[in-house]
Design a protein around this motif. Structure first.
Motif, short mmCIF file in Angstrom:
data_model
loop_
_atom_site.label_atom_id
_atom_site.label_comp_id
_atom_site.label_asym_id
_atom_site.label_seq_id
_atom_site.Cartn_x
_atom_site.Cartn_y
_atom_site.Cartn_z
N TYR A 99 17.47 -2.74 38.50
CA TYR A 99 18.64 -3.53 38.88
C TYR A 99 19.89 -2.66 38.78
O TYR A 99 20.89 -3.03 38.16
CB TYR A 99 18.76 -4.75 37.97
CG TYR A 99 17.60 -5.72 38.12
CD1 TYR A 99 17.57 -6.63 39.16
CD2 TYR A 99 16.53 -5.70 37.23
CE1 TYR A 99 16.50 -7.51 39.32
CE2 TYR A 99 15.45 -6.57 37.37
CZ TYR A 99 15.45 -7.47 38.42
OH TYR A 99 14.39 -8.34 38.57
N ALA A 100 19.83 -1.52 39.40
CA ALA A 100 20.90 -0.53 39.27
C ALA A 100 22.25 -1.01 39.80
O ALA A 100 23.29 -0.47 39.42
CB ALA A 100 20.50 0.76 39.98
N ASP A 101 22.25 -2.02 40.66
CA ASP A 101 23.50 -2.56 41.20
C ASP A 101 24.13 -3.63 40.32
O ASP A 101 25.20 -4.15 40.65
CB ASP A 101 23.27 -3.16 42.60
CG ASP A 101 22.90 -2.11 43.63
OD1 ASP A 101 23.36 -0.96 43.49
OD2 ASP A 101 22.14 -2.44 44.57
N ARG A 102 23.48 -3.96 39.20
CA ARG A 102 23.91 -5.10 38.40
C ARG A 102 24.39 -4.72 36.99
O ARG A 102 24.72 -5.62 36.20
CB ARG A 102 22.75 -6.10 38.28
CG ARG A 102 22.10 -6.48 39.62
CD ARG A 102 22.81 -7.57 40.32
NE ARG A 102 22.60 -8.84 39.61
CZ ARG A 102 21.47 -9.56 39.69
NH1 ARG A 102 20.44 -9.16 40.43
NH2 ARG A 102 21.39 -10.70 39.03
N PHE A 103 24.43 -3.44 36.71
CA PHE A 103 24.86 -2.99 35.39
C PHE A 103 26.15 -2.19 35.47
O PHE A 103 26.38 -1.45 36.43
CB PHE A 103 23.78 -2.12 34.73
CG PHE A 103 22.62 -2.88 34.15
CD1 PHE A 103 22.69 -3.40 32.87
CD2 PHE A 103 21.48 -3.09 34.90
CE1 PHE A 103 21.62 -4.11 32.34
CE2 PHE A 103 20.41 -3.80 34.38
CZ PHE A 103 20.48 -4.32 33.10
N VAL A 104 27.00 -2.36 34.44
CA VAL A 104 28.20 -1.55 34.25
C VAL A 104 28.22 -1.10 32.80
O VAL A 104 27.40 -1.53 31.99
CB VAL A 104 29.48 -2.36 34.59
CG1 VAL A 104 29.58 -2.61 36.09
CG2 VAL A 104 29.52 -3.68 33.83
#
Length: 344
Positions: free
Chosen positions: A279-284
């Motif tokens: 889920y690389a687009d959902r973490f900061v």
């Protein structure tokens, strides 16, 4: 000879991969300013800029911790002062205003007609140039006697007002939520007397909140490094991200529990790495750092946390160095720029 050549190529590739990851510019979306009033903002900004320079940080998203008391600095004024630095800073409002007001209303410490004032403040804050609301405590366990315990049903009508407001203005809601999947006795590691002796289940209410308004971007803070109740695991994170498309998570990878992403003494948790990569687009990245003004007269909890902050930021840089370069760029800065609508 072939073996030696292979090893040289492999080692050079490994070095290049890590070197590129280590130089990834990153955004810290969860950085707390602690002060008695906004007059200390310039002092803290100067300290922050020096820190950002030394740690390759592109932007710092500043907020208040989720204060329990109705006092403290005006973060709308903090936003105005920091705006002169352009893309170096962004601000979340409400941790010191909306959060305590919400909890006081829920507990009956304010009259019901204050709900209109709460909603008006949410609207005014959303229109001020801030990037969202935070840190907002839905369930916040106490870590020491100077650290508040805060709880409100995640799907309470007051929380929904905040969710609907961030959806309306395309902002972000940053929440602290310690999940309880089933009724449980307080773990012995939680020594603060501010915590209850038993914790009631709260997870279904959190899921209802996420489903309430899918246009609302909700960032669940402290993923990977907070599992004091034994529930915020990589398996739970993966299941929630699969189920709720409007849910995001900020990583604070270091912690004492074995299930965290980067244990104090141990290797990077491969289960957490797998979830981040899937889920690389959902973490900061959100270090949960504290910076305390020299003149601050408040309690000591913020100063205690400030002493530990560099260790958390170091952990973030270690994680970025370990991730594949394209994932490190997304988690380090690209997602935050998109999610918080930061200046290019």
């Amino acid at each position: 000879m072939k073996l030696v050549s292979f090893l040289l190529v492999y080692l050079f590739g490994f070095w290049s991969w890590n070197a590129s990851a280590q130089t990834v510019e990153w955004v810290d979306v969860h950085f707390h300013y602690t002060m008695d009033d906004a007059s200390s903002t310039k002092e803290l900004a100067e300290k922050s800029l020096a820190l950002m320079q030394s740690e390759n940080m592109r932007t710092m998203v500043v907020s208040s911790s989720p204060r329990p008391a109705l006092n403290g600095p005006d973060f709308l004024e903090v936003q105005r002062i920091l705006a002169q630095h352009g893309k170096r800073f962004a601000v979340l409002a409400g941790g010191n205003s909306l959060n305590p007001m919400m909890h006081h209303l829920h507990e009956g410490k304010l009259p019901p007609d204050a709900i209109e004032k709460f909603q008006a403040l949410a609207e005014r804050s959303a229109q001020s140039g801030v990037k969202g609301f935070g840190e907002i405590a839905l369930h916040h366990i106490s870590l020491n006697e100077q650290h508040a315990y805060e709880v409100i049903p995640a799907d309470d009508a007051l929380v929904k007002i905040l969710v609907d407001t961030v959806a309306k203005y395309d902002l972000v809601l940053d929440v602290h939520f310690d999940p309880v999947l089933a009724k449980m006795v307080k773990p012995s590691v939680l020594t603060s007397s501010r915590n209850p002796g038993e914790f009631e289940p709260n997870f279904e209410a959190f899921e209802r909140l996420l489903a309430h308004n899918r246009k609302a971007k909700i960032v669940w803070a402290h993923a990977g490094g907070t599992d004091m109740l034994g529930s915020f695991t990589p398996q739970l994170a993966a299941a929630m991200l699969a189920k709720h498309p409007n849910l995001y998570m900020s990583l604070r990878p270091r912690g004492q529990q074995p299930s965290v992403m980067l244990p104090a003494r141990g290797r990077l948790n491969s289960d957490w790495v797998a979830v981040v990569e899937k889920y690389a687009d959902r973490f900061v990245m959100g270090s949960d750092s504290f910076l305390v003004a020299d003149s601050f007269q408040g309690g000591g909890a913020a100063r205690i946390f400030a002493e530990r902050s560099a260790n958390q930021r170091q952990g973030i840089q270690m994680v970025l160095a370990a991730l594949r370069p394209e994932v490190a760029r997304k988690v380090g800065s690209e997602n935050a720029i998109r999610l918080y609508k930061l200046e290019p």
